[in-house]
Design a protein around this motif. Structure first.
Motif, short mmCIF file in Angstrom:
data_model
loop_
_atom_site.label_atom_id
_atom_site.label_comp_id
_atom_site.label_asym_id
_atom_site.label_seq_id
_atom_site.Cartn_x
_atom_site.Cartn_y
_atom_site.Cartn_z
N GLU A 286 20.03 0.06 -4.45
CA GLU A 286 19.75 1.64 -4.43
C GLU A 286 18.62 1.93 -4.40
O GLU A 286 17.59 1.40 -5.01
CB GLU A 286 20.67 1.91 -5.85
N PRO A 287 18.33 3.06 -3.67
CA PRO A 287 16.83 3.68 -3.42
C PRO A 287 16.11 3.95 -4.79
O PRO A 287 16.98 4.48 -5.83
CB PRO A 287 17.12 4.91 -2.60
N LEU A 288 14.81 3.93 -4.80
CA LEU A 288 14.29 4.38 -5.99
C LEU A 288 13.57 5.60 -5.72
O LEU A 288 13.11 5.73 -4.51
CB LEU A 288 13.06 3.18 -6.09
N PRO A 289 13.19 6.31 -6.72
CA PRO A 289 12.70 7.72 -6.55
C PRO A 289 10.94 7.57 -6.33
O PRO A 289 10.40 8.77 -6.65
CB PRO A 289 12.79 8.33 -7.90
N VAL A 290 10.32 6.52 -6.07
CA VAL A 290 9.13 6.30 -5.70
C VAL A 290 8.90 5.67 -4.24
O VAL A 290 10.00 4.86 -3.86
CB VAL A 290 8.41 5.61 -6.86
N THR A 291 7.81 5.75 -3.83
CA THR A 291 7.55 4.66 -2.61
C THR A 291 7.85 3.65 -2.90
O THR A 291 7.57 2.89 -3.92
CB THR A 291 6.08 4.93 -2.26
N THR A 292 8.51 2.88 -1.95
CA THR A 292 9.18 1.50 -1.99
C THR A 292 8.98 0.69 -0.99
O THR A 292 9.05 0.99 0.35
CB THR A 292 10.69 1.71 -2.18
N ARG A 293 8.51 -0.46 -1.12
CA ARG A 293 8.37 -1.73 -0.23
C ARG A 293 9.53 -2.73 -0.59
O ARG A 293 9.85 -2.75 -1.53
CB ARG A 293 6.90 -2.23 -0.14
N ARG A 294 9.96 -3.49 0.48
CA ARG A 294 10.91 -4.27 0.48
C ARG A 294 10.25 -5.71 0.97
O ARG A 294 9.82 -5.70 2.05
CB ARG A 294 12.07 -4.00 1.05
N GLY A 295 10.75 -6.98 0.51
CA GLY A 295 10.53 -8.14 0.76
C GLY A 295 9.19 -8.62 0.01
O GLY A 295 8.70 -8.09 -0.66
N GLY A 296 9.37 -10.18 0.19
CA GLY A 296 8.13 -10.77 -0.60
C GLY A 296 6.98 -10.62 0.04
O GLY A 296 6.80 -10.09 1.09
N PHE A 297 5.78 -10.93 -0.85
CA PHE A 297 4.52 -10.72 -0.15
C PHE A 297 3.85 -11.83 0.64
O PHE A 297 2.93 -12.00 1.56
CB PHE A 297 3.59 -10.65 -1.26
N GLY A 298 4.59 -13.02 0.54
CA GLY A 298 4.30 -14.29 1.32
C GLY A 298 3.29 -15.06 0.92
O GLY A 298 2.56 -15.74 1.69
N GLY A 299 3.16 -14.96 -0.60
CA GLY A 299 2.19 -15.80 -1.07
C GLY A 299 1.00 -15.29 -1.68
O GLY A 299 0.93 -14.02 -1.65
N ALA A 300 -0.01 -15.87 -2.35
CA ALA A 300 -1.02 -15.37 -3.11
C ALA A 300 -1.87 -14.66 -2.40
O ALA A 300 -2.52 -13.46 -2.90
CB ALA A 300 -1.73 -16.69 -3.95
N ALA A 301 -2.33 -15.12 -1.31
CA ALA A 301 -3.60 -14.61 -0.30
C ALA A 301 -2.89 -13.09 0.20
O ALA A 301 -3.55 -12.17 0.13
CB ALA A 301 -3.58 -15.25 0.72
N GLU A 302 -1.61 -13.08 0.62
CA GLU A 302 -0.91 -11.80 0.93
C GLU A 302 -1.06 -10.85 -0.11
O GLU A 302 -1.02 -9.59 0.06
CB GLU A 302 0.38 -12.26 1.76
N PHE A 303 -0.49 -11.22 -1.41
CA PHE A 303 -0.53 -10.32 -2.36
C PHE A 303 -1.88 -9.69 -2.60
O PHE A 303 -2.03 -8.55 -2.81
CB PHE A 303 0.09 -11.20 -3.60
N GLU A 304 -2.90 -10.64 -2.78
CA GLU A 304 -4.10 -10.05 -2.85
C GLU A 304 -4.48 -8.89 -2.01
O GLU A 304 -5.12 -8.22 -2.03
CB GLU A 304 -5.24 -11.25 -2.85
N ARG A 305 -4.15 -9.24 -0.54
CA ARG A 305 -4.74 -8.40 0.30
C ARG A 305 -3.73 -7.04 0.12
O ARG A 305 -4.14 -6.26 0.55
CB ARG A 305 -3.98 -9.10 1.87
N PHE A 306 -2.52 -7.31 -0.01
CA PHE A 306 -1.96 -5.95 -0.35
C PHE A 306 -2.39 -5.14 -1.45
O PHE A 306 -2.62 -3.85 -1.32
CB PHE A 306 -0.30 -6.26 -0.93
N LEU A 307 -2.82 -5.81 -2.62
CA LEU A 307 -3.62 -5.06 -3.67
C LEU A 307 -4.66 -4.37 -3.05
O LEU A 307 -5.16 -3.08 -3.22
CB LEU A 307 -4.18 -5.86 -4.73
N GLN A 308 -5.45 -5.00 -2.18
CA GLN A 308 -6.69 -4.47 -1.76
C GLN A 308 -6.56 -3.25 -0.68
O GLN A 308 -7.10 -2.14 -0.56
CB GLN A 308 -7.54 -5.34 -1.21
N GLN A 309 -5.62 -3.45 0.17
CA GLN A 309 -5.23 -2.62 1.08
C GLN A 309 -4.82 -1.23 0.78
O GLN A 309 -4.83 -0.39 1.39
CB GLN A 309 -4.37 -3.15 2.31
N ASN A 310 -3.74 -1.33 -0.36
CA ASN A 310 -3.43 -0.17 -0.87
C ASN A 310 -3.99 0.28 -2.10
O ASN A 310 -3.57 1.33 -3.07
CB ASN A 310 -1.75 -0.58 -1.17
N ALA A 311 -5.08 -0.23 -2.41
CA ALA A 311 -6.27 0.45 -3.48
C ALA A 311 -5.25 0.30 -4.65
O ALA A 311 -5.26 1.53 -5.45
CB ALA A 311 -6.68 1.58 -3.08
#
Length: 244
Positions: free
Chosen positions: A36-61
Motif C-alpha cells: 500500500e502506498p505511503l504518504p511520504v516520498t518512497t523508494r522500492r527495492g534493496g540498496f544492493g549492499g553497503a557501498a550502494e547504501f552509503e552512496r544513497f545516503l550521500q546522494q540524497n543528503a
C-alpha cells in the motif's frame, strides 16, 4: 534535513502517516510486491549492499535514519547502524515489544528454525507463520504437512517435500484464524516473536483451539539507540526534521 525511514511494517506505515509533510524518504525492500502506498516520498527495492547504501545516503543528503523494519531484520539494522555511525548520521531503531504468554498459551521457545523438528512429530500438520524468507531453515520438517502463509502468490515450488503455500493478505481477525486452523486441522503453529496486536490474532486462535506454539526467539538486542513506541519514534523523527 532529510530523514530516511526504513519501512515495510505496519508500524512504519503509522510512523510515516505522522511524518507526512516532513522531508522524509521511506524505503521499502520489496518483500511485498504491491505494498500500500505511503504518504511520504518512497523508494522500492534493496540498496544492493553497503557501498550502494552509503552512496544513497550521500546522494540524497540523508541526515538521520529511523529503522522501523521487522524485528528479525537484524542484519539490515546492524549494517545500517554501522554505516550511520561511521558517517556521523543520527540513527534510531524502532523495536516494538515482543509478545509474552497469556493464560492458556502453550508456547515453547526455540532459538533457530532447525530446532522445530525436535518438537513436532512426523505426520503433524504445521502452520508456518514465519514468512517465506526463513523457509530454508525448516527443511528438516519433511514428513510433516507444512503450510506456509505469505502475502504474494509463490514464484516457485515449495522448497522441500510435504509443504505448500497459502496466500493471504492481513489483517486476519481471531475468528478468521480460528476458522482457518480448524479447517486445515492444524496441530502446531510456528511463529516469530514479532510483537504487535494485529498479528497476535493467530496466537489467540491457537490458545482457543489448544494448539501448541513454537516461538522463534528474537535476535539479540543491538548496542544502539532504540525506542519501543510509535510515539517515541515519531517524536525523535520530528526533532531530527527540525534540526538544521
Amino acid at each position: 534535513m532529510t530523514l530516511l525511514l526504513l519501512a515495510g511494517t505496519g508500524d512504519a506505515r503509522r510512523i510515516a502517516g505522522q511524518l507526512a509533510g516532513q522531508d522524509v524518504i521511506a524505503s521499502l525492500a520489496g518483500a511485498t510486491r504491491q505494498p500500500e502506498p505511503l504518504p511520504v516520498t518512497t523508494r522500492r527495492g534493496g540498496f544492493g549492499g553497503a557501498a550502494e547504501f552509503e552512496r544513497f545516503l550521500q546522494q540524497n543528503a540523508i541526515t538521520a535514519v529511523l529503522d522501523a523494519t521487522h524485528p528479525y531484520a537484524s542484519g539490515i539494522t546492524a549494517r545500517t547502524m554501522q554505516i550511520c555511525r561511521a558517517q556521523g548520521i543520527p540513527f534510531l531503531q524502532y523495536l516494538r515489544p515482543g509478545w509474552t504468554p497469556e493464560p492458556g498459551d502453550n508456547w515453547t521457545d526455540i532459538r533457530a528454525e532447525q530446532e522445530a523438528a525436535a518438537h513436532i512429530p512426523p505426520g503433524a500438520t504445521v502452520f508456518l507463520g514465519t514468512g517465506r524468507q526463513s523457509l530454508a531453515g525448516f527443511a528438516n520438517l519433511q514428513g510433516r504437512d507444512v503450510i506456509c502463509r505469505q502475502i504474494d502468490p509463490p514464484e516457485g515450488p515449495f522448497p522441500f517435500a510435504g509443504g505448500r503455500f497459502l496466500v493471504g493478505r492481513p489483517p486476519f481477525s481471531v475468528e478468521d484464524e480460528v476458522a482457518l486452523f480448524t479447517e486445515l486441522k492444524i496441530d502446531w503453529l510456528i511463529v516469530k516473536n514479532a510483537g504487535g496486536a494485529a498479528s497476535r490474532t493467530k496466537l489467540t486462535a491457537a490458545n482457543q483451539l489448544g494448539i501448541p506454539v513454537l516461538m522463534l526467539a528474537r535476535p539479540p538486542l543491538g548496542d544502539w539507540p532504540q525506542v519501543s513506541t510509535v510515539a517515541a519514534a515519531v517524536d525523535w523523527a520530528l526533532q531530527q526534521c527540525k534540526s538544521e
